[in-house]
Each structure stands twice: as C-alpha cells, then as structure tokens.
Design a protein around this motif. Sequence first.
Motif, PDB file in Angstrom:
ATOM      1  N   LEU A 189       0.802  -1.227   0.000  1.00  0.00           N
ATOM      2  CA  LEU A 189       0.000   0.000   0.000  1.00  0.00           C
ATOM      3  C   LEU A 189       0.837   1.281   0.000  1.00  0.00           C
ATOM      4  O   LEU A 189       0.284   2.383   0.087  1.00  0.00           O
ATOM      5  CB  LEU A 189      -0.959   0.005   1.186  1.00  0.00           C
ATOM      6  CG  LEU A 189      -1.993  -1.131   1.173  1.00  0.00           C
ATOM      7  CD1 LEU A 189      -2.874  -1.069   2.407  1.00  0.00           C
ATOM      8  CD2 LEU A 189      -2.829  -1.111  -0.091  1.00  0.00           C
ATOM      9  N   ALA A 190       2.164   1.157  -0.108  1.00  0.00           N
ATOM     10  CA  ALA A 190       3.031   2.348  -0.153  1.00  0.00           C
ATOM     11  C   ALA A 190       2.640   3.209  -1.351  1.00  0.00           C
ATOM     12  O   ALA A 190       2.417   2.704  -2.450  1.00  0.00           O
ATOM     13  CB  ALA A 190       4.493   1.924  -0.245  1.00  0.00           C
ATOM     14  N   LYS A 191       2.567   4.528  -1.103  1.00  0.00           N
ATOM     15  CA  LYS A 191       2.118   5.472  -2.134  1.00  0.00           C
ATOM     16  C   LYS A 191       3.303   6.152  -2.802  1.00  0.00           C
ATOM     17  O   LYS A 191       4.361   6.332  -2.210  1.00  0.00           O
ATOM     18  CB  LYS A 191       1.220   6.536  -1.506  1.00  0.00           C
ATOM     19  CG  LYS A 191      -0.053   5.976  -0.942  1.00  0.00           C
ATOM     20  CD  LYS A 191      -0.868   7.073  -0.283  1.00  0.00           C
ATOM     21  CE  LYS A 191      -2.064   6.462   0.388  1.00  0.00           C
ATOM     22  NZ  LYS A 191      -2.302   6.969   1.709  1.00  0.00           N
ATOM     23  N   ILE A 192       3.064   6.597  -4.033  1.00  0.00           N
ATOM     24  CA  ILE A 192       4.084   7.303  -4.801  1.00  0.00           C
ATOM     25  C   ILE A 192       4.197   8.740  -4.307  1.00  0.00           C
ATOM     26  O   ILE A 192       3.199   9.434  -4.144  1.00  0.00           O
ATOM     27  CB  ILE A 192       3.712   7.309  -6.305  1.00  0.00           C
ATOM     28  CG1 ILE A 192       3.742   5.891  -6.870  1.00  0.00           C
ATOM     29  CG2 ILE A 192       4.638   8.221  -7.092  1.00  0.00           C
ATOM     30  CD1 ILE A 192       3.264   5.790  -8.314  1.00  0.00           C
ATOM     31  N   LYS A 193       5.432   9.179  -4.086  1.00  0.00           N
ATOM     32  CA  LYS A 193       5.694  10.582  -3.754  1.00  0.00           C
ATOM     33  C   LYS A 193       5.957  11.368  -5.039  1.00  0.00           C
ATOM     34  O   LYS A 193       5.476  12.475  -5.215  1.00  0.00           O
ATOM     35  CB  LYS A 193       6.897  10.675  -2.821  1.00  0.00           C
ATOM     36  CG  LYS A 193       7.319  12.080  -2.493  1.00  0.00           C
ATOM     37  CD  LYS A 193       8.549  12.082  -1.604  1.00  0.00           C
ATOM     38  CE  LYS A 193       9.018  13.489  -1.335  1.00  0.00           C
ATOM     39  NZ  LYS A 193      10.253  13.480  -0.538  1.00  0.00           N
ATOM     40  N   SER A 194       6.767  10.787  -5.953  1.00  0.00           N
ATOM     41  CA  SER A 194       7.018  11.441  -7.237  1.00  0.00           C
ATOM     42  C   SER A 194       7.178  10.387  -8.326  1.00  0.00           C
ATOM     43  O   SER A 194       7.586   9.256  -8.059  1.00  0.00           O
ATOM     44  CB  SER A 194       8.253  12.346  -7.169  1.00  0.00           C
ATOM     45  OG  SER A 194       9.424  11.568  -7.075  1.00  0.00           O
ATOM     46  N   PHE A 195       6.855  10.800  -9.560  1.00  0.00           N
ATOM     47  CA  PHE A 195       6.866   9.907 -10.720  1.00  0.00           C
ATOM     48  C   PHE A 195       7.477  10.699 -11.868  1.00  0.00           C
ATOM     49  O   PHE A 195       6.910  11.695 -12.306  1.00  0.00           O
ATOM     50  CB  PHE A 195       5.432   9.486 -11.029  1.00  0.00           C
ATOM     51  CG  PHE A 195       5.242   8.526 -12.167  1.00  0.00           C
ATOM     52  CD1 PHE A 195       6.292   7.827 -12.748  1.00  0.00           C
ATOM     53  CD2 PHE A 195       3.966   8.299 -12.668  1.00  0.00           C
ATOM     54  CE1 PHE A 195       6.089   6.943 -13.789  1.00  0.00           C
ATOM     55  CE2 PHE A 195       3.745   7.416 -13.706  1.00  0.00           C
ATOM     56  CZ  PHE A 195       4.805   6.726 -14.272  1.00  0.00           C
ATOM     57  N   THR A 196       8.670  10.274 -12.312  1.00  0.00           N
ATOM     58  CA  THR A 196       9.403  11.008 -13.349  1.00  0.00           C
ATOM     59  C   THR A 196       9.737  10.098 -14.516  1.00  0.00           C
ATOM     60  O   THR A 196      10.236   8.986 -14.318  1.00  0.00           O
ATOM     61  CB  THR A 196      10.706  11.603 -12.768  1.00  0.00           C
ATOM     62  OG1 THR A 196      10.380  12.434 -11.644  1.00  0.00           O
ATOM     63  CG2 THR A 196      11.452  12.424 -13.814  1.00  0.00           C
ATOM     64  N   ILE A 197       9.478  10.585 -15.724  1.00  0.00           N
ATOM     65  CA  ILE A 197       9.872   9.892 -16.955  1.00  0.00           C
ATOM     66  C   ILE A 197      11.126  10.584 -17.467  1.00  0.00           C
ATOM     67  O   ILE A 197      11.166  11.820 -17.579  1.00  0.00           O
ATOM     68  CB  ILE A 197       8.754   9.964 -18.025  1.00  0.00           C
ATOM     69  CG1 ILE A 197       7.448   9.361 -17.498  1.00  0.00           C
ATOM     70  CG2 ILE A 197       9.204   9.280 -19.318  1.00  0.00           C
ATOM     71  CD1 ILE A 197       7.488   7.889 -17.200  1.00  0.00           C
ATOM     72  N   TRP A 198      12.147   9.793 -17.800  1.00  0.00           N
ATOM     73  CA  TRP A 198      13.426  10.319 -18.277  1.00  0.00           C
ATOM     74  C   TRP A 198      13.532  10.118 -19.777  1.00  0.00           C
ATOM     75  O   TRP A 198      13.166   9.068 -20.297  1.00  0.00           O
ATOM     76  CB  TRP A 198      14.583   9.629 -17.547  1.00  0.00           C
ATOM     77  CG  TRP A 198      14.539   9.924 -16.086  1.00  0.00           C
ATOM     78  CD1 TRP A 198      13.862   9.218 -15.114  1.00  0.00           C
ATOM     79  CD2 TRP A 198      15.141  11.021 -15.418  1.00  0.00           C
ATOM     80  NE1 TRP A 198      14.022   9.813 -13.889  1.00  0.00           N
ATOM     81  CE2 TRP A 198      14.809  10.915 -14.036  1.00  0.00           C
ATOM     82  CE3 TRP A 198      15.940  12.083 -15.836  1.00  0.00           C
ATOM     83  CZ2 TRP A 198      15.237  11.834 -13.094  1.00  0.00           C
ATOM     84  CZ3 TRP A 198      16.379  12.985 -14.888  1.00  0.00           C
ATOM     85  CH2 TRP A 198      16.034  12.864 -13.545  1.00  0.00           C
ATOM     86  N   PHE A 199      14.057  11.112 -20.472  1.00  0.00           N
ATOM     87  CA  PHE A 199      14.194  11.066 -21.937  1.00  0.00           C
ATOM     88  C   PHE A 199      15.661  10.955 -22.361  1.00  0.00           C
ATOM     89  O   PHE A 199      16.072  11.531 -23.341  1.00  0.00           O
ATOM     90  CB  PHE A 199      13.596  12.332 -22.563  1.00  0.00           C
ATOM     91  CG  PHE A 199      12.089  12.301 -22.669  1.00  0.00           C
ATOM     92  CD1 PHE A 199      11.334  11.258 -22.220  1.00  0.00           C
ATOM     93  CD2 PHE A 199      11.438  13.365 -23.251  1.00  0.00           C
ATOM     94  CE1 PHE A 199       9.951  11.253 -22.338  1.00  0.00           C
ATOM     95  CE2 PHE A 199      10.060  13.376 -23.391  1.00  0.00           C
ATOM     96  CZ  PHE A 199       9.313  12.306 -22.913  1.00  0.00           C
ATOM     97  N   ASN A 200      16.470  10.202 -21.608  1.00  0.00           N
ATOM     98  CA  ASN A 200      17.863  10.066 -22.012  1.00  0.00           C
ATOM     99  C   ASN A 200      18.141   8.683 -22.543  1.00  0.00           C
ATOM    100  O   ASN A 200      17.389   7.779 -22.395  1.00  0.00           O
ATOM    101  CB  ASN A 200      18.797  10.366 -20.835  1.00  0.00           C
ATOM    102  CG  ASN A 200      18.435   9.590 -19.591  1.00  0.00           C
ATOM    103  OD1 ASN A 200      17.473   8.846 -19.542  1.00  0.00           O
ATOM    104  ND2 ASN A 200      19.220   9.780 -18.546  1.00  0.00           N
TER     105      ASN A 200
END
Length: 186
Positions: free
Chosen positions: A175-186
């Motif tokens: 049940l741990a929740k996401i604090k941040s969600f980042t997509i990388w374009f490298n």
Amino acid sequence: MRKLMKPLVIAVISIVFVQCGNSKFDIAKGKVGALTTKTTVQEIEGIFKQDSIVKILSEGAKGDNLFQEDDRYLVYEKGGKHLLTITPKEQLDSTSTLKSIEIFDERFKTKSGLNITSTFQEINANNTVNKVESSLSSATLFLDDLNATITIDNEDLGLKEFSTQKVTVEQIPDLAKIKSFTIWFN
C-alpha cells in the motif's frame, strides 16, 4: 456491400477519435502525452497552448552560482491544477530536447494504468523494478521498461523519516504510495 461499408466506416472513425482523445494523457517509454524524446523547449508552449506555463530559468553559464539549477517549465491547467514539470537537457536553449518530465496529474497513465496515485502493489504487478536506491527520506525505484523513477517516502516504507537503511523490493509494503513519478528522456 454498400450497407456494410457505412457502419464499418463509422466504427473506424469512432475508434480513431477515442484513441486520439486519450493520447493527451498517455505515458510510455519516451512519451508523456504529446511530449516525446524529439520535443524541443520551443515546442512546449504550442503543445500546451490551452494551459499555463510557468518558466523557472537558471542563470546558465553567466551566473555566479556554483550549483546551477536546471531550467524548469511547470505546466498548469487553466483552473490551476499542476500537470507536469518539464526539465530540458540544456539550460537557456530553446532548441534543447527534454531531459525529464515529472508527473503531477493522475490522468497521465501508462497502458497498464500506472499513475501518480498508484500503490506499490500496482507498480510491482505491471512493471519490473530494476533497482532500488535509498536516501535519508525516501527510496527511489528504477523502472527500465518506462525509463522512469518513482520515489516513495520512508514513512510509507515503515522507516524513520531520516534513515540510511537500505531498502529492497521485498521490503516495500503493497500500500506504499508514490511521492514522485518522473519519466526520463535520455
């Protein structure tokens, strides 16, 4: 034959419109909505012409700050909801492509339904967590299939706020929740 063509054409057109309507919020490797690995900074305003963009620009090489911040473009809906934060690869360069996009709106999601409101159970069920890195206040999950990172607070991991304990995938509560969600374009 002619009677069959009309319903077929209507069905095809309907499918095209439904798919186009959702693409504004699709996330995939190298894609967040209309943004791709080929998108440049100068195209951001055109892509988000219905939204508001707040530009936070660095001082670049001319600044006297030793710790240079990245340029950031914060995208808000007209109603004020924060959608995305876009960071270019090169600072103060309108022809630069994008380095990363942080997701803030739950409508942005992957084909499997992963979004900013997903729990670890949903992340783990549909994605491969390739690596976990611990910091003092959170754990960062690396998802190579999306070229993404997801951060989870130590509090959601059942750890003290400032802990140096190493975290493994098996230790993360469902049940741990996401604090941040980042997509990388490298």
